[in-house]
Every structure is written in structure tokens, then in C-alpha cells.
Design an enzyme around this catalytic site. Structure first.
Site, PDB file in Angstrom:
ATOM      1  CG  HIS A  28      -1.789  -1.200   1.330  1.00  0.00           C
ATOM      2  ND1 HIS A  28      -1.336  -2.432   1.742  1.00  0.00           N
ATOM      3  CD2 HIS A  28      -3.109  -1.349   1.052  1.00  0.00           C
ATOM      4  CE1 HIS A  28      -2.346  -3.305   1.712  1.00  0.00           C
ATOM      5  NE2 HIS A  28      -3.429  -2.671   1.298  1.00  0.00           N
ATOM      6  CG  HIS A  68      -3.781   0.274   4.842  1.00  0.00           C
ATOM      7  ND1 HIS A  68      -4.712   0.592   5.801  1.00  0.00           N
ATOM      8  CD2 HIS A  68      -3.657   1.374   4.061  1.00  0.00           C
ATOM      9  CE1 HIS A  68      -5.141   1.841   5.605  1.00  0.00           C
ATOM     10  NE2 HIS A  68      -4.509   2.342   4.564  1.00  0.00           N
ATOM     11  CG  HIS A 259      -6.000   1.559  -0.535  1.00  0.00           C
ATOM     12  ND1 HIS A 259      -6.015   1.987   0.765  1.00  0.00           N
ATOM     13  CD2 HIS A 259      -6.177   0.209  -0.500  1.00  0.00           C
ATOM     14  CE1 HIS A 259      -6.212   0.944   1.561  1.00  0.00           C
ATOM     15  NE2 HIS A 259      -6.314  -0.145   0.826  1.00  0.00           N
ATOM     16  CD  GLU A 402     -20.653  -6.324  24.997  1.00  0.00           C
ATOM     17  OE1 GLU A 402     -20.746  -5.512  24.056  1.00  0.00           O
ATOM     18  OE2 GLU A 402     -21.577  -6.536  25.801  1.00  0.00           O
ATOM     19  CG  HIS A 464     -29.018 -13.424  27.017  1.00  0.00           C
ATOM     20  ND1 HIS A 464     -29.773 -12.840  26.014  1.00  0.00           N
ATOM     21  CD2 HIS A 464     -28.657 -12.417  27.857  1.00  0.00           C
ATOM     22  CE1 HIS A 464     -29.857 -11.532  26.251  1.00  0.00           C
ATOM     23  NE2 HIS A 464     -29.181 -11.256  27.354  1.00  0.00           N
TER      24      HIS A 464
HETATM   25  C1  TPP Z   1     -11.643  -4.518   9.810  1.00  0.00           C
HETATM   26  C2  TPP Z   1     -11.096  -4.318   8.430  1.00  0.00           C
HETATM   27  N1  TPP Z   1     -11.946  -4.297   7.374  1.00  0.00           N
HETATM   28  C3  TPP Z   1     -11.469  -4.171   6.126  1.00  0.00           C
HETATM   29  C4  TPP Z   1     -10.130  -4.055   5.890  1.00  0.00           C
HETATM   30  C5  TPP Z   1      -9.604  -3.983   4.460  1.00  0.00           C
HETATM   31  N2  TPP Z   1      -9.113  -2.604   4.223  1.00  0.00           N
HETATM   32  C6  TPP Z   1      -7.827  -2.294   4.313  1.00  0.00           C
HETATM   33  S1  TPP Z   1      -7.553  -0.638   4.156  1.00  0.00           S
HETATM   34  C7  TPP Z   1      -9.218  -0.361   3.923  1.00  0.00           C
HETATM   35  C8  TPP Z   1      -9.786   1.007   3.799  1.00  0.00           C
HETATM   36  C9  TPP Z   1      -8.808   1.997   3.446  1.00  0.00           C
HETATM   37  O1  TPP Z   1      -9.280   3.288   3.687  1.00  0.00           O
HETATM   38  P1  TPP Z   1      -8.513   4.218   4.667  1.00  0.00           P
HETATM   39  O2  TPP Z   1      -8.551   3.627   5.998  1.00  0.00           O
HETATM   40  O3  TPP Z   1      -9.062   5.565   4.487  1.00  0.00           O
HETATM   41  O4  TPP Z   1      -7.019   4.150   4.169  1.00  0.00           O
HETATM   42  P2  TPP Z   1      -6.400   4.886   2.894  1.00  0.00           P
HETATM   43  O5  TPP Z   1      -6.990   4.255   1.681  1.00  0.00           O
HETATM   44  O6  TPP Z   1      -6.748   6.317   3.027  1.00  0.00           O
HETATM   45  O7  TPP Z   1      -4.963   4.598   3.018  1.00  0.00           O
HETATM   46  C10 TPP Z   1      -9.924  -1.542   3.967  1.00  0.00           C
HETATM   47  C11 TPP Z   1     -11.388  -1.612   3.771  1.00  0.00           C
HETATM   48  C12 TPP Z   1      -9.274  -4.079   7.020  1.00  0.00           C
HETATM   49  N3  TPP Z   1      -7.956  -3.992   6.900  1.00  0.00           N
HETATM   50  N4  TPP Z   1      -9.783  -4.180   8.265  1.00  0.00           N
END
Ligand code: TPP
Ligand code: MG
Length: 651
Positions: A28, A68, A259, A402, A464
Site C-alpha cells: 500500500h 496497511h 491505496h 465489548e 443469551h
Molecule cells: C476490519 C477491516 N476491514 C477491512 C479491511 C480492508 N481494508 C484495508 S484498508 C481499507 C480502507 C482503506 O481506507 P482508509 O482507511 O481511508 O485508508 P487509505 O486508503 O486512506 O490509506 C480496507 C477496507 C481491514 N484492513 N480491516
């Protein structure tokens, strides 16, 4: 146009990140490019960390919640002089490399926690900040005084766990939190406007945060905002940093295209031209190295001054003892809580008794519940509630949250100096599963207190009543699941959980009373996972928790019919699996037919009974009724169990 060394440092992070992603052909690049300026300002001007001692207890904690963007962290740690080498960066995402796809907890390298599941970093950081507040309350600011910084993204803020954690952080006035929000209006598939239109500063203002908005590429503005955030001690701070994802890429900046895929050789060349970068890949200019080295040198001086203060403080033997009680705690040996003769206590109540004993011998233990303390028996009775007015108290009121409770508990344990547990109904372990799994992956010894562990909680009904939950928890690697059957096993369960250092433990506890064995169980047997609680030679019944006394009763019925049944209590399958094969066979028998008995799904028990064994469990949802009626309806009476075993042996 000439650039400042800070701008060149940001470009060093950008180019290292895009080159490493390109070389790995995976990763990324966009987020590291966008957050590079935030990283340079935070790390060179604010973050109190010392690469010559990454484990320094009073360091600031930095959490990259947007995991990421891992190359941002690796590049920055490399520039800052942490032991991530250029070869490590070249090996990004490769087998055996420390520069994994998403950051994996490694304190000697400067990686505070594993991130990747969005939201977890945000929430776990809240736990780190709570640990700092607690320890500062106990030891005072001369010895404990640091901040929790985090970089959080759109995705982090969209996740529910973040809302829970932010709400509690605001309520608890955790002023030492300073989070920088990478406010770039882009997420994985496209613009955030497709699904996200809340006014983040207003929302965070409303839940008790201090908020600021700045240009995330303006170093002066960033420094001012972080200064304001560090000065605000009564509220956590969220700084919305307006950034451009893929900053510097002529064709991919501000686009989701940057991304999650390499920019490509051509676009990298264009980007470097735009950034005024003419060095070969994986080279860092000397002035950038010097910038980090010079600014971090002052942190080394701070650390040495802290070591001096600690050593002076330790001159007082009471303080030295107290410090060691928190930072070098000893393993525990716990004894079974005393019982009135003939009393049938629930294992949740026995666990509550054990907690009182534990809290006396281990000062570092803190805990709480998601608004179920009275049901989970998690309250430490000789302490009050952790609040802004009393940071030394050991009971944490998590509220009905939780998922954040799971992450916050992990954060407290990861921080160090506190050993945290938290409780809810076993049914709602699903709500915190993301944090339970991440804790297991990180090897964090959090302790989960899950009560109301079967349909025998009764009248609250199937919403539950856990059925699949114990099996689902056993499916998580490195999580130990312990379901004690009596007072001795309850003490043993806590002992095993507390003495684990490399992973979490889930304690599975009943709502209803359990019958005690004739002789109190030795807590030490729990560490072996299973033991024989009644001898017999025709059949072996392996049971857990509340079904152990049922198995003994069924064995009595079988004895009347001339069948000799051995009963094995198996509180912890994972510990049993660590025994040698021969020790295992000594307990569960060699050729004798085996039966498992547990009030939950039978999945997993074939490993113990063999495929030809009998598995008695509950493979459907429960029902709303008094426990006694459910026992009859679901075949969990001594007669019904004995009948099924009899039939099985005759078949
Ligand atoms: C709980 C979760 N759901 C989905 C993902 C897959 N995923 C990785 S980054 C991302 C979204 C990226 O958007 P953002 O957080 O704004 O990061 P940017 O693209 O701006 O770097 C997703 C959906 C993940 N890593 N964790
Ligand atoms: Mg984004």
C-alpha cells in the site's frame, strides 16, 4: 525549488515506501506517501522514544492503526535508528522478514502492536493510555509520564470498535492520547463520500475530545497542532490532518488507485521527478539521517535522566518493592476458595473469590466488565473504580462496549506494568472476537472472563445461551480456553491464566451452582489440562465445567447397571494437547471406549473421543425455560446421559 531537510525526510519515507512496495510487487504506497509529513513532524519533534533502548518503560507509545500503511512505520523506524535495516526494507512482505505485510508486534524493533484489522489500533491505544494513567497515579509523573500517539485513517474511524473506544476515552478524560487522523477522503475502493459523511471533529467534540483540523502536509501547522494536543491534558486529542493519498504521484495522487497496489515503474519515476528526488532506490541522504539522529539524541538524554530518577527512587526499598511488583511480577500459586460444606457455588462466583485472593498477591492486576460486573463477579472488592479522580483504583467500568473492552484490555497488557482481565457473558464473546483473536496472534496474555457459559443459564433464552462459543474460542490458535468444574479448578484456571506469558486465556464459567467433588481438586492439575476424577474401566467419560459432576452422577447410575465408568475432567484441551501421548493415554485410556460430555456443540470432540466415540452435546440453539426443564429436554440428566452411554456400549 529548494526543500527543507524535513521535506526531504518526508520524501525519503515516500520513496522508501514506494520502492519497497514496487520490489515486493505488493502493498500500500498511497497512505505512507500521504502521512509522511505527519510522521516526520511527530517523530523528530515530539515522540519520546529512544532507539538505543526501544523497551524504555516511560517511552511514548506510537500506534499505526492504519496497518496497511506498514511501509510508513518501517521507513520511519529505519530512519530513526531502530533495528530495521535497509535489507529488511528490501525484504518487505517476504518469507521470514520482520517487515511483514502489516506491522506485527515487536517491541525491540519499535513496533508497539500488530495492526491491520481497522479500528483495533485506535481502541488498543486507548488501553495503553489507561495503563499509563493508572501507573502514573501509582508512581507519580517523575517515573511514569508518557503519551499515546496514533495515526488513524478513514477506515479506522468508520469501524464500530473505534466509536466504542473513543466514547470511553472521552468519558475517562484520557488527555495523554494524541491521535492524528489521515483525513484524505479516500478509502479502499474509492472516495469516502460513497459511504461516510459524518463531521468527524463535531462528533469527537460531542464525545469529549479536543479536536483540531490542519493541513497534513504543512509541517509548521502540524507541529502547532500536536503541541496543542500535548498541552491539553483533560481530553484526548484528535487532529484531522487533511492529506493527499499518494502525495507526489502525478497520476495517482488523490485516487484510490494508490491505496493498495504498486505505483508501477513509470509512475515511480514521474513521482520522484515531481518530488525532486534523484537518488537511486533504497538510499537515504546524510542530512535526513542526521535530522533523525540529532532529534532523537535528546530523547536518549531524557531516558538517561529517567534511569537516574528511577535509581534514586529505588533507593527507598518500599518503592523498589512496589516497582518490582508491577514491572517484574512473580508467578502465582492460588488455592481453592473455601466453601461451606455441601454448598453449590457457581464457577463464576468461585472465580470472583479467586480474584479477591489474586488481587492481594498481584498488585498489577486490574479488571472490569462490560456493565456486567455483578453477573461476571469481576469486581475487585478492596479497590474502587478507575476514574479521572482516582487513577489508582483497579476496577474498570467499560460500559456496554465489548469490542472496545477486548482491545483496551489488550492495550493495557501490551503497555506493560498491568495485567488486565475483562468480563462479559460468553454469548457476547462474539462481539469482542476481533480483539480476542488479535491478542492471541500478538501473544498478549490478556484474561477473558466469560460467564453464563451454557443453555443452563436458563430463562434468558437462546439469545443469551452460548452453544457454539466454546468450540469457536478453541478454534483460535494460541488462545487457551479453560472451563473449570469446581472450586479447585477455578483457582487452577486463574493460576494457569496468570502464569501464561505468551498468550491469552478465556475462562468459561457457569451461572448455575456446581456440585463439588468429595475431595477438593488440587488447582495444579488444571495445568495438565485433564485428570481422572473417578476411576473406572469399561468406558471413559470426558467432561468439562458443569458437566463434570453430571458425568460423575451418570457414572453412579451406570455402576448400578454394572458398567464401570471412568470420569475425566478436562478443563483445558489446549494444556492437555501439550502432554506427551503416553501421559494423554494414561488419562483418557488406551482402548477403552470414550464419551465426551459438554453442554455445547460437539464439534472438536472427535479429537478426544475418536470418530467411533460418543459425543454428547448440544448442536442446536437453546430455549427459554428454567434450567432444570432444559436439562430434561436436552438430555442432560444423569439418567439420560447414562442411558445414552449404555446404548452406545451395547451397539
Ligand atoms: C476490519 C477491516 N476491514 C477491512 C479491511 C480492508 N481494508 C484495508 S484498508 C481499507 C480502507 C482503506 O481506507 P482508509 O482507511 O481511508 O485508508 P487509505 O486508503 O486512506 O490509506 C480496507 C477496507 C481491514 N484492513 N480491516
Ligand atoms: Mg483514507
Amino acid at each position: 525549488m529548494s526543500q527543507t531537510v524535513e521535506q526531504r525526510a518526508a520524501n525519503a519515507i515516500r520513496t522508501l515506501s514506494i520502492d519497497a512496495v514496487q520490489r515486493a510487487n505488493s502493498g500500500h504506497p498511497g497512505a505512507p506517501m500521504g502521512m509522511a509529513d505527519m510522521a516526520v513532524v511527530l517523530w523528530t519533534k515530539f515522540l519520546k522514544v529512544d532507539p538505543s533502548d526501544p523497551l524504555w518503560l516511560d517511552r511514548d507509545r506510537f500506534v499505526l492503526s492504519a496497518g496497511h500503511a506498514s511501509m510508513l512505520l518501517y521507513s520511519t523506524l529505519h530512519l530513526a535508528g531502530f533495528p530495521i535495516t535497509m535489507d529488511d526494507i528490501k525484504a518487505f512482505r517476504q518469507w521470514g522478514s520482520v517487515t511483514a505485510g502489516h506491522p506485527e508486534i515487536d517491541h525491540p524493533l519499535g513496533i508497539e502492536m500488530t495492526t491491520g484489522p481497522l479500528g483495533q489500533g485506535f481502541a488498543t491505544g486507548v488501553g495503553m493510555a489507561m495503563a499509563e494513567e493508572h501507573l502514573r497515579g501509582i508512581f507519580g509523573p517523575a517515573l511514569i509520564d508518557h503519551r499515546t500517539y496514533g495515526f488513524v485513517s478513514d477506515g479506522d474511524l468508520m469501524e464500530g470498535v473505534t466509536s466504542e473506544a473513543a466514547s470511553l476515552a472521552g468519558h475517562q478524560q484520557l488527555g495523554k492520547i494524541v491521535y492524528l487522523y489521515d483525513d484524505n477522503s479516500i478509502s479502499l475502493v474509492g472516495p469516502t463520500s460513497w459511504s461516510f459523511s459524518e463531521d468527524i471533529p463535531k462528533k469527537f467534540d460531542a464525545i469529549g475530545w479536543h479536536t483540531l483540523t490542519v493541513d497534513g502536509h504543512d509541517h509548521g501547522a502540524l507541529a502547532e497542532a500536536i503541541s496543542a494536543g500535548t498541552a491539553e491534558l483533560g481530553r484526548p486529542t484528535l487532529i484531522s490532518c487533511k492529506t493527499h493519498i499518494g502525495y507526489g504521484s502525478p497520476n495517482k495522487q488523490d485516487s484510490a488507485a494508490s491505496h493498495g497496489s504498486p505505483l508501477g515503474a513509470e509512475e515511480i519515476a514521474l513521482t520522484k521527478e515531481r518530488l525532486g528526488w534523484d537518488l537511486a532506490p533504497f538510499l537515504v541522504p546524510d542530512d535526513v539521517k542526521a535530522l533523525f539522529a540529532n532529534s532523537l539524541a535528546s530523547r536518549t538524554a531524557q531516558r538517561l535522566a529517567w534511569e537516574e530518577r528511577l535509581s534514586v527512587a529505588r533507593g527507598d526499598s518500599d518503592i523498589a518493592r512496589l516497582w518490582d511488583a508491577y514491572f517484574s511480577p512473580q508467578p502465582v500459586a492460588l488455592s481453592a476458595p473455601p466453601l461451606d460444606a455441601g454448598a453449590k457455588k457457581a464457577t463464576r462466583a468461585l472465580s470472583g473469590d479467586v480474584i479477591q485472593n489474586l488481587a492481594q498477591v498481584r498488585l498489577d492486576v486490574v479488571g472490569g466488565s462490560a456493565d456486567l460486573a455483578s453477573s461476571n463477579n469481576t469486581q475487585i472488592k478492596n479497590s474502587g473504580d478507575f476514574t479521572p479522580d482516582d487513577r489508582t483504583a483497579r476496577n474498570i467500568r467499560f460500559g456496554v462496549r465489548e469490542h472496545a473492552m477486548g482491545a483496551i484490555t489488550n492495550g493495557m497488557v501490551i503497555h506493560g506494568g498491568v495485567r488486565a482481565f475483562s468480563g462479559t457473558f460468553l454469548q457476547f464473546s462474539d462481539y469482542m472476537r476481533g480483539a480476542v483473536r488479535l491478542g492471541a496472534l500478538m501473544g498478549v496474555p490478556s484474561i477473558w472472563v466469560f460467564t453464563h457459559d451454557s443453555i443452563f443459564l436458563g430463562e434468558d433464552g437462546p439469545t443469551h445461551q452460548p452453544v457454539e462459543h466454546v468450540a469457536a474460542l478453541r478454534a483460535i490458535p494460541n488462545l487457551w480456553v479453560i472451563r473449570p468444574a469446581d472450586a479447585g479448578e477455578a483457582a487452577g484456571a486463574w493460576q494457569v491464566a496468570m502464569n501464561r506469558t505468551d498468550g491469552p486465556t478465556a475462562l468459561i464459567l457457569t451461572r448455575q451452582g456446581v456440585a463439588e467433588p468429595a475431595e477438593t481438586t488440587d488447582p495444579a492439575v488444571v495445568g495438565r489440562g485433564a485428570f481422572v476424577t473417578r476411576e473406572g474401566s469399561d468406558v471413559v467419560i470426558v467432561a468439562t465445567g458443569s458437566e463434570v459432576s453430571l458425568a460423575r452422577d451418570a457414572a453412579d447410575v451406570l455402576a448400578e447397571r454394572g458398567v464401570s465408568a471412568r470420569v475425566v475432567s478436562m478443563p483445558c484441551v489446549e494444556a492437555f494437547n501439550e502432554l506427551s501421548r503416553s501421559d494423554q493415554k494414561d488419562i483418557i485410556g488406551r482402548e477403552t471406549p470414550r464419551v465426551s460430555l459438554e453442554a455445547g456443540v460437539t464439534q472438536g470432540w472427535a479429537e478426544i473421543t475418536g470418530r467411533r466415540g460418543l459425543r454428547i452435546g448440544i448442536d442446536t440453539f437453546g430455549a427459554s425455560a428454567p434450567a432444570g426443564i432444559l436439562a430434561e429436554q436436552y438430555g442432560f440428566t444423569a439418567d439420560a446421559v447414562a442411558g445414552r452411554i449404555d446404548e452406545f456400549l451395547k451397539a
